[in-house]
Design a protein around this motif. Structure first.
Motif, PDB file in Angstrom:
ATOM      1  N   TYR A   1      16.737   1.532  14.124  1.00  0.00           N
ATOM      2  CA  TYR A   1      15.722   0.991  14.332  1.00  0.00           C
ATOM      3  C   TYR A   1      14.947   2.238  15.309  1.00  0.00           C
ATOM      4  CZ  TYR A   1      15.121  -3.494  12.159  1.00  0.00           C
ATOM      5  OH  TYR A   1      16.219  -4.231  11.733  1.00  0.00           O
ATOM      6  N   SER A   2      15.825   2.580  16.092  1.00  0.00           N
ATOM      7  CA  SER A   2      15.341   4.079  17.007  1.00  0.00           C
ATOM      8  C   SER A   2      15.400   5.515  16.937  1.00  0.00           C
ATOM      9  CB  SER A   2      16.211   4.275  18.212  1.00  0.00           C
ATOM     10  OG  SER A   2      17.046   4.299  18.018  1.00  0.00           O
ATOM     11  N   ASN A   3      15.755   5.523  14.896  1.00  0.00           N
ATOM     12  CA  ASN A   3      15.854   6.470  14.804  1.00  0.00           C
ATOM     13  C   ASN A   3      14.600   6.350  13.429  1.00  0.00           C
ATOM     14  OD1 ASN A   3      17.415   7.690  15.604  1.00  0.00           O
ATOM     15  ND2 ASN A   3      18.543   8.108  14.574  1.00  0.00           N
ATOM     16  N   LEU A   4      14.355   5.712  13.323  1.00  0.00           N
ATOM     17  CA  LEU A   4      13.217   4.901  11.274  1.00  0.00           C
ATOM     18  C   LEU A   4      11.821   5.239  12.162  1.00  0.00           C
ATOM     19  CD1 LEU A   4      13.098   3.941   8.687  1.00  0.00           C
ATOM     20  CD2 LEU A   4      12.438   1.625   9.758  1.00  0.00           C
ATOM     21  N   HIS A   5      11.353   6.077  11.744  1.00  0.00           N
ATOM     22  CA  HIS A   5       9.186   6.696  12.194  1.00  0.00           C
ATOM     23  C   HIS A   5       8.680   5.707  11.191  1.00  0.00           C
ATOM     24  CE1 HIS A   5       9.379  10.407  13.615  1.00  0.00           C
ATOM     25  NE2 HIS A   5      10.640   9.895  14.409  1.00  0.00           N
ATOM     26  N   ALA A   6       9.025   5.032  10.281  1.00  0.00           N
ATOM     27  CA  ALA A   6       8.618   4.149   8.936  1.00  0.00           C
ATOM     28  C   ALA A   6       9.160   3.868   7.329  1.00  0.00           C
ATOM     29  CB  ALA A   6       7.698   5.096   8.443  1.00  0.00           C
ATOM     30  N   LEU A   7       8.794   3.455   7.397  1.00  0.00           N
ATOM     31  CA  LEU A   7       9.714   2.503   5.868  1.00  0.00           C
ATOM     32  C   LEU A   7       8.806   2.341   4.944  1.00  0.00           C
ATOM     33  CD1 LEU A   7      11.701   1.815   4.639  1.00  0.00           C
ATOM     34  CD2 LEU A   7      11.558  -0.994   5.258  1.00  0.00           C
ATOM     35  N   LEU A   8       8.286   3.463   4.330  1.00  0.00           N
ATOM     36  CA  LEU A   8       7.365   3.179   3.362  1.00  0.00           C
ATOM     37  C   LEU A   8       7.307   2.895   1.548  1.00  0.00           C
ATOM     38  CD1 LEU A   8       5.372   6.332   3.561  1.00  0.00           C
ATOM     39  CD2 LEU A   8       4.752   4.121   4.422  1.00  0.00           C
ATOM     40  N   ASP A   9       6.494   2.014   0.820  1.00  0.00           N
ATOM     41  CA  ASP A   9       6.894   1.733  -0.374  1.00  0.00           C
ATOM     42  C   ASP A   9       6.923   3.021  -1.100  1.00  0.00           C
ATOM     43  OD1 ASP A   9       5.948   0.806  -2.975  1.00  0.00           O
ATOM     44  OD2 ASP A   9       6.219  -1.398  -2.611  1.00  0.00           O
ATOM     45  N   GLU A  10       7.056   2.616  -2.692  1.00  0.00           N
ATOM     46  CA  GLU A  10       7.011   4.516  -2.921  1.00  0.00           C
ATOM     47  C   GLU A  10       5.834   4.997  -3.565  1.00  0.00           C
ATOM     48  OE1 GLU A  10       8.172   9.021  -4.032  1.00  0.00           O
ATOM     49  OE2 GLU A  10       8.723   7.446  -2.389  1.00  0.00           O
ATOM     50  N   ASP A  11       4.597   3.430  -3.857  1.00  0.00           N
ATOM     51  CA  ASP A  11       3.976   3.384  -4.841  1.00  0.00           C
ATOM     52  C   ASP A  11       2.581   4.165  -3.428  1.00  0.00           C
ATOM     53  OD1 ASP A  11       3.822   1.983  -6.415  1.00  0.00           O
ATOM     54  OD2 ASP A  11       4.175   0.379  -6.211  1.00  0.00           O
ATOM     55  N   VAL A  12       3.179   3.751  -2.062  1.00  0.00           N
ATOM     56  CA  VAL A  12       1.753   4.636  -1.273  1.00  0.00           C
ATOM     57  C   VAL A  12       1.600   6.283  -1.686  1.00  0.00           C
ATOM     58  CG1 VAL A  12       1.487   5.251   1.165  1.00  0.00           C
ATOM     59  CG2 VAL A  12       2.913   3.106   0.207  1.00  0.00           C
ATOM     60  N   TYR A  13       3.172   6.753  -1.883  1.00  0.00           N
ATOM     61  CA  TYR A  13       2.688   8.133  -2.104  1.00  0.00           C
ATOM     62  C   TYR A  13       1.670   8.580  -3.515  1.00  0.00           C
ATOM     63  CZ  TYR A  13       5.221   9.943   2.113  1.00  0.00           C
ATOM     64  OH  TYR A  13       6.301  10.221   3.169  1.00  0.00           O
ATOM     65  N   SER A  14       2.467   7.686  -4.422  1.00  0.00           N
ATOM     66  CA  SER A  14       1.489   8.146  -5.878  1.00  0.00           C
ATOM     67  C   SER A  14       0.481   7.727  -5.660  1.00  0.00           C
ATOM     68  CB  SER A  14       2.892   7.883  -6.746  1.00  0.00           C
ATOM     69  OG  SER A  14       2.822   6.062  -6.234  1.00  0.00           O
ATOM     70  N   SER A  15      -0.194   7.089  -5.117  1.00  0.00           N
ATOM     71  CA  SER A  15      -1.542   6.397  -5.053  1.00  0.00           C
ATOM     72  C   SER A  15      -2.426   7.027  -4.373  1.00  0.00           C
ATOM     73  CB  SER A  15      -1.492   5.266  -4.207  1.00  0.00           C
ATOM     74  OG  SER A  15      -1.391   5.151  -3.109  1.00  0.00           O
ATOM     75  N   ASP A  16      -2.510   8.152  -3.597  1.00  0.00           N
ATOM     76  CA  ASP A  16      -3.190   9.497  -3.423  1.00  0.00           C
ATOM     77  C   ASP A  16      -2.750  10.388  -2.390  1.00  0.00           C
ATOM     78  OD1 ASP A  16      -5.445  10.244  -1.497  1.00  0.00           O
ATOM     79  OD2 ASP A  16      -5.012   8.589  -0.128  1.00  0.00           O
ATOM     80  N   GLU A  17      -2.898  11.316  -2.818  1.00  0.00           N
ATOM     81  CA  GLU A  17      -2.387  13.067  -2.561  1.00  0.00           C
ATOM     82  C   GLU A  17      -2.525  13.337  -0.795  1.00  0.00           C
ATOM     83  OE1 GLU A  17       0.246  14.541  -4.232  1.00  0.00           O
ATOM     84  OE2 GLU A  17      -0.604  12.845  -5.096  1.00  0.00           O
ATOM     85  N   ARG A  18      -3.576  12.295  -0.276  1.00  0.00           N
ATOM     86  CA  ARG A  18      -3.959  12.826   0.993  1.00  0.00           C
ATOM     87  C   ARG A  18      -2.802  12.999   1.466  1.00  0.00           C
ATOM     88  NH1 ARG A  18      -8.450   9.351   2.901  1.00  0.00           N
ATOM     89  NH2 ARG A  18      -7.740   7.860   0.851  1.00  0.00           N
ATOM     90  N   SER A  19      -2.151  13.507   2.964  1.00  0.00           N
ATOM     91  CA  SER A  19      -1.082  13.178   4.059  1.00  0.00           C
ATOM     92  C   SER A  19      -1.501  11.895   4.788  1.00  0.00           C
ATOM     93  CB  SER A  19      -0.843  14.432   4.863  1.00  0.00           C
ATOM     94  OG  SER A  19       0.325  13.703   6.145  1.00  0.00           O
ATOM     95  N   ILE A  20      -0.255  11.057   4.999  1.00  0.00           N
ATOM     96  CA  ILE A  20       0.005   9.975   5.140  1.00  0.00           C
ATOM     97  C   ILE A  20       0.457   9.968   6.397  1.00  0.00           C
ATOM     98  CG2 ILE A  20      -0.394   8.596   3.066  1.00  0.00           C
ATOM     99  CD1 ILE A  20       2.472   7.559   3.478  1.00  0.00           C
ATOM    100  N   MET A  21       1.113  11.047   7.031  1.00  0.00           N
ATOM    101  CA  MET A  21       1.688  11.523   8.759  1.00  0.00           C
ATOM    102  C   MET A  21       0.719  12.252   9.839  1.00  0.00           C
ATOM    103  SD  MET A  21       4.930  12.156   7.173  1.00  0.00           S
ATOM    104  CE  MET A  21       5.968  11.717   6.342  1.00  0.00           C
TER     105      MET A  21
END
Length: 58
Positions: free
Chosen positions: A38-58
């Motif tokens: 957990y100390s190394n994990l910044h985020a866990l995202l569903d891959e659909d987040v990346y394919s639904s919008d081209e804007r940066s989420i970071m």
């Protein structure tokens, strides 16, 4: 599919399991890919987040 975001990069996996100190990542054949503390994990995202919008989420 999920994407684990780490300081060093990203790991794709099909499923994950919460354990006491982190996440265990598995591929589509239920083979273990990696353990991410957990100390190394910044985020866990569903891959659909990346394919639904081209804007940066970071």
């Amino acid at each position: 599919m999920y994407r684990a975001i780490l300081p060093e990069g990203q790991i794709l996996c099909d499923r994950y399991e919460h354990v006491e100190t982190g996440l265990e990542l598995y591929n589509e054949n239920d083979q273990f890919i990696a353990f991410v503390p957990y100390s190394n994990l910044h985020a866990l995202l569903d891959e659909d987040v990346y394919s639904s919008d081209e804007r940066s989420i970071m």
